[in-house]
Scaffold this motif. Structure first.
Motif, PDB file in Angstrom:
ATOM      1  N   ARG A  90      -2.225  75.407  15.809  1.00 51.69           N
ATOM      2  CA  ARG A  90      -2.950  76.300  14.665  1.00 51.69           C
ATOM      3  C   ARG A  90      -3.084  75.516  13.409  1.00 51.69           C
ATOM      4  O   ARG A  90      -3.906  75.963  12.628  1.00 51.69           O
ATOM      5  N   VAL A  91      -2.372  74.543  13.089  1.00 49.97           N
ATOM      6  CA  VAL A  91      -2.396  73.952  11.752  1.00 49.97           C
ATOM      7  C   VAL A  91      -2.386  72.465  11.806  1.00 49.97           C
ATOM      8  O   VAL A  91      -1.641  71.988  12.616  1.00 49.97           O
ATOM      9  N   GLY A  92      -3.431  71.704  11.445  1.00 50.35           N
ATOM     10  CA  GLY A  92      -3.817  70.515  11.552  1.00 50.35           C
ATOM     11  C   GLY A  92      -3.347  69.834  10.008  1.00 50.35           C
ATOM     12  O   GLY A  92      -3.680  70.549   9.081  1.00 50.35           O
ATOM     13  N   PHE A  93      -3.149  68.509   9.933  1.00 49.94           N
ATOM     14  CA  PHE A  93      -2.943  67.690   8.892  1.00 49.94           C
ATOM     15  C   PHE A  93      -3.678  66.338   8.530  1.00 49.94           C
ATOM     16  O   PHE A  93      -3.447  65.886   9.834  1.00 49.94           O
ATOM     17  N   THR A  94      -4.236  65.738   7.655  1.00 52.20           N
ATOM     18  CA  THR A  94      -4.661  64.414   7.920  1.00 52.20           C
ATOM     19  C   THR A  94      -4.326  63.654   6.656  1.00 52.20           C
ATOM     20  O   THR A  94      -4.268  64.436   5.327  1.00 52.20           O
ATOM     21  N   LEU A 106      -7.428  71.358  17.286  1.00 55.97           N
ATOM     22  CA  LEU A 106      -7.475  72.726  17.030  1.00 55.97           C
ATOM     23  C   LEU A 106      -8.416  73.752  17.781  1.00 55.97           C
ATOM     24  O   LEU A 106      -8.162  74.948  18.077  1.00 55.97           O
ATOM     25  N   ARG A 107      -9.576  73.190  18.257  1.00 57.01           N
ATOM     26  CA  ARG A 107     -10.439  73.781  19.167  1.00 57.01           C
ATOM     27  C   ARG A 107      -9.953  73.763  20.529  1.00 57.01           C
ATOM     28  O   ARG A 107     -10.519  74.573  21.374  1.00 57.01           O
ATOM     29  N   GLY A 108      -9.078  73.083  20.993  1.00 56.32           N
ATOM     30  CA  GLY A 108      -8.628  72.637  22.146  1.00 56.32           C
ATOM     31  C   GLY A 108      -9.712  72.302  23.189  1.00 56.32           C
ATOM     32  O   GLY A 108      -9.700  72.238  24.111  1.00 56.32           O
ATOM     33  N   GLU A 109     -10.276  71.063  22.308  1.00 56.45           N
ATOM     34  CA  GLU A 109     -11.454  70.352  23.189  1.00 56.45           C
ATOM     35  C   GLU A 109     -11.064  68.943  23.124  1.00 56.45           C
ATOM     36  O   GLU A 109     -11.940  68.106  23.131  1.00 56.45           O
ATOM     37  N   GLY A 152       3.130  75.064   4.603  1.00 53.45           N
ATOM     38  CA  GLY A 152       4.176  74.081   4.358  1.00 53.45           C
ATOM     39  C   GLY A 152       4.317  72.879   5.373  1.00 53.45           C
ATOM     40  O   GLY A 152       3.602  73.059   6.453  1.00 53.45           O
ATOM     41  N   PRO A 153       4.870  71.770   5.095  1.00 60.04           N
ATOM     42  CA  PRO A 153       4.859  70.378   6.130  1.00 60.04           C
ATOM     43  C   PRO A 153       5.456  71.144   7.413  1.00 60.04           C
ATOM     44  O   PRO A 153       4.918  70.738   8.520  1.00 60.04           O
ATOM     45  N   GLY A 154       6.471  71.794   7.471  1.00 58.32           N
ATOM     46  CA  GLY A 154       6.983  72.385   8.617  1.00 58.32           C
ATOM     47  C   GLY A 154       6.328  73.039   9.421  1.00 58.32           C
ATOM     48  O   GLY A 154       6.571  73.604  10.694  1.00 58.32           O
ATOM     49  N   ASP A 155       4.909  73.789   8.982  1.00 61.14           N
ATOM     50  CA  ASP A 155       3.930  74.504   9.896  1.00 61.14           C
ATOM     51  C   ASP A 155       3.108  73.658  10.791  1.00 61.14           C
ATOM     52  O   ASP A 155       2.343  74.164  11.411  1.00 61.14           O
ATOM     53  N   VAL A 156       2.922  72.389  10.470  1.00 57.45           N
ATOM     54  CA  VAL A 156       2.089  71.523  10.989  1.00 57.45           C
ATOM     55  C   VAL A 156       2.231  71.236  12.424  1.00 57.45           C
ATOM     56  O   VAL A 156       3.302  71.055  12.768  1.00 57.45           O
ATOM     57  N   ASP A 157       1.143  71.694  13.269  1.00 57.93           N
ATOM     58  CA  ASP A 157       1.291  71.416  14.728  1.00 57.93           C
ATOM     59  C   ASP A 157       0.936  70.086  15.209  1.00 57.93           C
ATOM     60  O   ASP A 157       1.346  69.463  16.157  1.00 57.93           O
ATOM     61  N   VAL A 158      -0.044  69.399  14.356  1.00 53.14           N
ATOM     62  CA  VAL A 158      -0.656  68.367  14.664  1.00 53.14           C
ATOM     63  C   VAL A 158      -1.206  67.362  13.464  1.00 53.14           C
ATOM     64  O   VAL A 158      -1.792  68.089  12.540  1.00 53.14           O
ATOM     65  N   ALA A 159      -0.868  65.820  13.598  1.00 50.55           N
ATOM     66  CA  ALA A 159      -1.348  65.398  12.287  1.00 50.55           C
ATOM     67  C   ALA A 159      -1.772  63.889  12.617  1.00 50.55           C
ATOM     68  O   ALA A 159      -1.603  63.265  13.554  1.00 50.55           O
TER      69      ALA A 159
END
Lengths: 384, 145
Positions: A364-368, A350-353, A273-280
């Protein structure tokens, strides 16, 4: 489309955005492709499917003369601002279907200063539209956000904060074009382009290239240090009632935008769900677009943007960091490259790089979400 | 207004009526009653080809607006229009029960434009081609509202 959990991004490569004299768009594409291959630890010979494109810098498949003539099936994509997203959709479908195991997608462009000179006839409109002074994309963006601000109580200050965040993030991104931070006051006080949008609230046509290597099944574990799974990719065009660029009229009956539909499908297919997104990363052609797309994608409610952005929630250290690489506002808009740049940035986060601009919380969850004229949108959900 | 009688409409498929009483020409779908502007040969909502021309209402409300602060590129703008450039208003006007039409506005002062204000169809010279007329919307005077 299912089985998305089986496909992962295993390599990313970028050619810096901005202005680069002496290097063609195709060369930038080939440079990004080589970097993505090196990141995955493979060579061009290992790729068994490729898709890519540009809006104005040539046919992507001719880059094989630089990368090597391996006979690889290579599909050229030309789909406006959704070119990168469409290339990714195509490669994803080939991998999920089993027709390919390791694929490369590439997007690039090279627009001169002041590019984009659309003619009404090319958009199915009479010449009267241009002669009357209505054939301008900036007008559309202004008209859309002006109405939206009145309906949902969005302030000029919020528009400025979107831009100042973009330049702050761009200052931390070595591949961004605009790397000088600008204050909210400087942005609000800049030359008015189309009310309510000032000069620094708009992105500019630019140059750049991005490539991704995707793999499926057992190849993912062989190739990726940290696999970033492409859980879904969804692509939609407009329906009757959506408000799009170059519209001599719009219906009174309104409909969800292409972005709303693509985002809903992407989340549903991913089972996230959209609520799970950590970074977008979402399309920020101008400040207003980021505001409206935040709600159209479901990342917040309509009207919630005012408090969300004013509170700093969308900044690097906030609850929902948005456009962490500076977005189109700081990176510029090479049409063919922008959609893949978003995925490139999410993969790094997400890789931490992501270096200086790494989001401090665990991601852990990304969105574009990429959006373009005349009403196309592609969205992805990525996870580690 | 006598001089405007000699001028040509920018596109007679788009603007009908007379110079004194212009009408925008849209279309209406016989099946689902959807109104479009300009005229279309098929309905974008239900895909029917049973679509007929229709003169649109001349009054409506301002649905959104902006000011065009820089000269548009020529083409598609006419070169003469750029040389004499002055900022102009642009908006969508909601014609009740019909459609929202995009148009130039005769008002270019942001302080004098507000969403919801009554607007009326008029004609203005085409920038760079003063022998031709295009359509615009002007605020309805307070006394007539």
């Amino acid at each position: 489309m299912s089985g998305g959990g089986d496909v992962a991004v295993v390599g990313v490569g970028i050619h810096a955005f901005g202005r680069h004299d002496g290097v063609t768009g195709l060369e930038m594409g080939a440079i990004a492709a080589r970097r993505a291959l090196a990141d995955a630890g493979i060579t061009w010979q290992d790729i068994d499917f490729a898709a890519g494109g540009s809006d104005a810098a040539g046919n992507a498949d001719t880059s094989v003369s630089m990368l090597g003539l391996t006979g690889v099936p290579f599909i050229n994509v030309k789909n406006g601002c959704a070119t990168g997203g469409t290339a990714l959709t195509t490669a994803h479908a080939m991998l999920v279907s089993g027709a390919a195991e390791v694929a490369l997608v590439v997007g690039f462009d090279k627009h001169p200063r002041g590019a984009f000179n659309p003619l009404p006839e090319e958009w199915g409109i009479g010449s009267w539209y241009g002669e009357t002074g209505l054939m301008l994309t900036t007008q559309f963006f202004a008209l859309k956000i002006q109405r939206y601000m009145a309906e949902y109580g969005i302030s000029d200050s919020t528009l400025a904060k979107v831009a100042s965040k973009a330049f702050a993030n761009g200052a931390r991104n070595e591949n961004a074009w605009r790397r000088t931070p600008l204050s909210e006051a400087e942005i609000l006080g800049a030359r008015m382009v189309n009310h309510p949008l000032t000069q620094y609230m708009f992105c500019s046509p630019g140059e750049g290239a991005v490539a991704l290597v995707l793999a499926r099944g057992s190849r993912v574990r062989e190739l990726a240090r940290v696999p970033v799974y492409l859980r879904s990719v969804a692509f939609r065009t407009r329906r009757f009632g959506s408000f799009e660029v170059f519209s001599p009229s719009i219906p009174i009956e309104s409909a969800p935008s292409a972005t709303s539909e693509a985002a809903a499908v992407a989340f549903e297919e991913a089972g996230i769900g959209p609520g799970d997104v950590d970074v977008a990363q979402i399309q920020d052609t101008e400040s207003g677009a980021e505001v409206m797309h935040l709600a159209e994608t479901g990342l917040c409610e309509h009207g919630e943007q005012e408090s969300l952005i004013q509170s700093g929630a969308t900044e690097l250290g906030g609850r929902l960091p948005i456009n962490t690489d500076g977005g189109c506002l700081a990176c510029g808009e090479p049409i063919g490259a922008s959609g893949l740049r978003q995925v490139h940035e999410v993969v790094l986060q997400l890789r931490g790089e992501a270096g200086e601009r790494q989001v401090p919380k665990e991601c852990r969850v990304g969105f574009t979400q990429v959006y373009g004229a005349p009403g196309v949108s592609a969205c992805t959900v990525l996870t580690v | 207004m006598t001089e405007t009688r000699q001028r040509l409409m920018i596109d007679p498929e788009v603007i009908g009526g007379t110079a004194q009483a212009p009408r925008l020409i849209g279309s209406v779908c016989a099946r689902c009653a959807t109104v479009t502007f300009p005229r279309q040969r098929s309905c974008p909502r239900c895909t029917s080809e049973d679509v007929h021309p229709r003169e649109l209402a001349t009054r409506g409300e301002l649905w959104s607006w902006t000011i065009q602060c820089f000269p548009p590129k020529a083409p598609p703008y006419l070169p003469g229009g750029v040389e004499e450039f002055e900022p102009y208003g642009v908006g969508y006007i909601e014609l009740p029960g019909e459609v929202r039409v995009e148009a130039r506005l005769t008002e270019s002062d942001p302080e004098r434009l507000r969403i919801g204000m009554p607007m009326e169809l008029t004609l203005v010279p085409v920038p760079g081609a003063p022998d031709k007329l295009t359509f615009a919307f002007e605020p309805v005077p307070e006394a007539e509202r």
